[in-house]
Design an enzyme around this catalytic site. Structure first.
Site, PDB file in Angstrom:
ATOM      1  N   SER A  57      17.223  57.107  41.335  1.00  0.00           N
ATOM      2  CA  SER A  57      17.135  58.284  42.179  1.00  0.00           C
ATOM      3  C   SER A  57      17.179  59.550  41.321  1.00  0.00           C
ATOM      4  O   SER A  57      16.352  59.714  40.437  1.00  0.00           O
ATOM      5  CB  SER A  57      18.246  58.252  43.235  1.00  0.00           C
ATOM      6  OG  SER A  57      18.019  59.198  44.250  1.00  0.00           O
ATOM      7  N   ASP A 188      14.150  54.960  47.822  1.00  0.00           N
ATOM      8  CA  ASP A 188      15.191  55.220  46.820  1.00  0.00           C
ATOM      9  C   ASP A 188      15.835  53.938  46.291  1.00  0.00           C
ATOM     10  O   ASP A 188      16.302  53.097  47.061  1.00  0.00           O
ATOM     11  CB  ASP A 188      16.266  56.096  47.477  1.00  0.00           C
ATOM     12  CG  ASP A 188      17.187  56.765  46.490  1.00  0.00           C
ATOM     13  OD1 ASP A 188      17.699  56.080  45.586  1.00  0.00           O
ATOM     14  OD2 ASP A 188      17.395  57.981  46.630  1.00  0.00           O
TER      15      ASP A 188
END
Length: 334
Positions: A57, A188
Site C-alpha cells: 500500500s 490494496d
C-alpha cells in the site's frame, strides 16, 4: 537460476538483508520521513544496504519510489504537499459517500504517481522489489515482482505508477485498479499483508536461495495507536465493529503483529528489527493527519535508531542487482 550465495563475493555470503515497509495511508509520511532522516545521517540511500525491499500500500509506493531512485526526503515532501490531492475533503461528506461508493476518486493519486514515475517500468528498479496486491476476480493474492529470478518474466513490463495504484487501492477508500491489458482487478495488498515482512523472508528463501540464518529484516511501521478497545465491542454487532476505525485498526494491527512474530520465530529475534512507535490516540487516520506531528516523531525516532541501523545493517553491501529481463538485463552478461 536466481541469485544464490555463491554469486556473492567475500563476506557478503553470510548476509541477506530485507527492508519491509507497512501500509498505512497518509501515515506513510512518518515512514518516508524516518528513512529520510536515516539517509541524511548516513549520507547515502538506505536501500544501498538491502538485498530486497518489500512494501504494501503506502509502503509499496515508498518501496517503488526508493527502487526508482527517488530520495526518501522527496517522497516525504510529496506526501505532505499532495495530501489534499490524494484525499480531497470535506471529510464529512466523503464519509457519507463511503457508505455506498469509494470515499475518494483515484484521479489525484494517479496523476501524482504518473508525475513521479513517468513511464518507468518496474523492471527498471535499482533494487529487487516485491509489492503485494489482491486479485478480486480470482480471489487470490497477487505479488508484483522485479525480474530478480528467471521465472519472473511478466511484471517487469508494468509501469511503476500502475503498481502503486494497485497496491494502494484500499476497499471503501479507492475503487479497485484494473490493470490495463490484462484487465486484472486489483485492490490494496493490506487486506492480507499490511506488514509484508514474512513475504520478504519467503522471497529470500524461495527465489534467492538464502538459508534462514543468513536473513536480517528491518520492518518499518507507520506508528501504532495504543488505544484500548471499548468493552462494548466484546458483544458488538455490525454497527459497533464497522464504525471507524475499529475493524480496520484491529485487522491491520493483528496481521502486522502476527507477521513480525513469525519472522522472529524463523530467523531469530536478534536478526529481526521492528520500528513502529506508539503515537497519541487519534494522531492520524489513513486519510487525514497533521504532517508536523508525524515529521516530529520521525525526526526523533530516526535519530534514536540510527546507531542501531549503523551497527546492525550498515556494514552490509549487497551484490550488484542484475535483473533477468528488461532494460537492465544486459548487465547479467558483464
Amino acid at each position: 537460476m536466481g541469485i544464490h550465495n555463491g554469486d556473492l563475493p567475500g563476506n557478503q555470503r553470510d548476509r541477506f538483508q530485507v527492508l519491509s515497509i507497512d501500509g498505512g495511508g497518509i501515515l506513510g509520511i512518518f515512514t518516508a520521513a524516518l528513512l529520510a532522516g536515516l539517509e541524511s545521517d548516513l549520507g547515502r540511500p538506505v536501500i544501498s544496504h538491502f538485498d530486497l525491499v518489500v512494501g504494501t500500500s503506502t509502503g509499496g509506493i515508498i518501496a517503488a519510489g526508493l527502487g526508482a531512485g527517488v530520495p526518501a526526503r522527496e517522497i516525504a515532501e510529496l506526501y505532505i504537499s499532495e495530501m489534499a490531492t490524494i484525499f480531497p475533503g470535506p471529510r464529512r461528506l466523503r464519509s457519507l459517500r463511503q457508505l455506498v461508493r469509494p470515499k475518494y476518486r483515484p484521479d489525484g493519486l494517479a496523476v501524482l504517481l504518473r508525475r513521479v514515475f513517468g513511464d518507468r517500468l518496474l523492471g527498471e528498479s535499482q533494487v529487487p522489489l516485491v509489492i503485494p496486491s489482491f486479485d478480486l476476480g480470482e480471489n487470490k493474492v497477487y505479488l508484483f515482482k522485479t525480474p530478480h529470478h528467471e521465472r519472473l518474466r511478466r511484471d517487469w513490463k508494468v509501469p511503476f505508477w500502475q503498481v502503486g495504484m494497485a497496491t494502494s487501492a484500499a476497499p471503501t477508500f479507492f475503487p479497485a485498479f484494473c490493470l490495463p491489458g490484462d484487465q486484472v482487478r486489483l485492490i490494496d495488498g493490506g487486506v492480507w499483508a499490511n506488514n509484508p515482512a514474512m513475504i520478504g523472508v519467503a522471497e529470500a528463501v524461495s527465489m534467492f536461495g538464502q538459508p534462514l540464518e543468513n536473513i536480517r529484516v528491518l520492518s518499518l511501521g507507520t506508528t501504532a495507536d495504543p488505544r484500548a478497545r471499548k468493552r462494548k465491542l466484546d458483544n458488538g454487532g455490525l454497527l459497533h465493529w464497522m464504525r471507524s476505525p475499529n475493524v480496520v485498526d484491529v485487522l491491520m494491527t493483528g496481521q502486522s503483529a502476527g507477521a513480525f512474530t513469525q519472522v522472529q520465530h524463523l530467523i531469530g529475534r536478534a536478526n529481526a528489527h521492528r520500528l513502529d512507535p506508539s503515537a497519541p490516540a487519534g494522531l492520524a487516520r489513513l486519510d487525514a493527519a497533521d504532517a508536523r506531528d508525524l515529521l516530529a516523531k520521525a525526526a526523533y525516532h530516526s535519530r534514536f535508531f540510527c546507531p542501531t541501523f549503523d551497527s546492525v545493517f550498515a556494514d552490509h553491501v549487497p551484490a550488484a542487482y542484475k535483473p533477468w529481463y528488461g532494460p537492465g538485463a544486459e548487465s547479467r552478461q558483464t
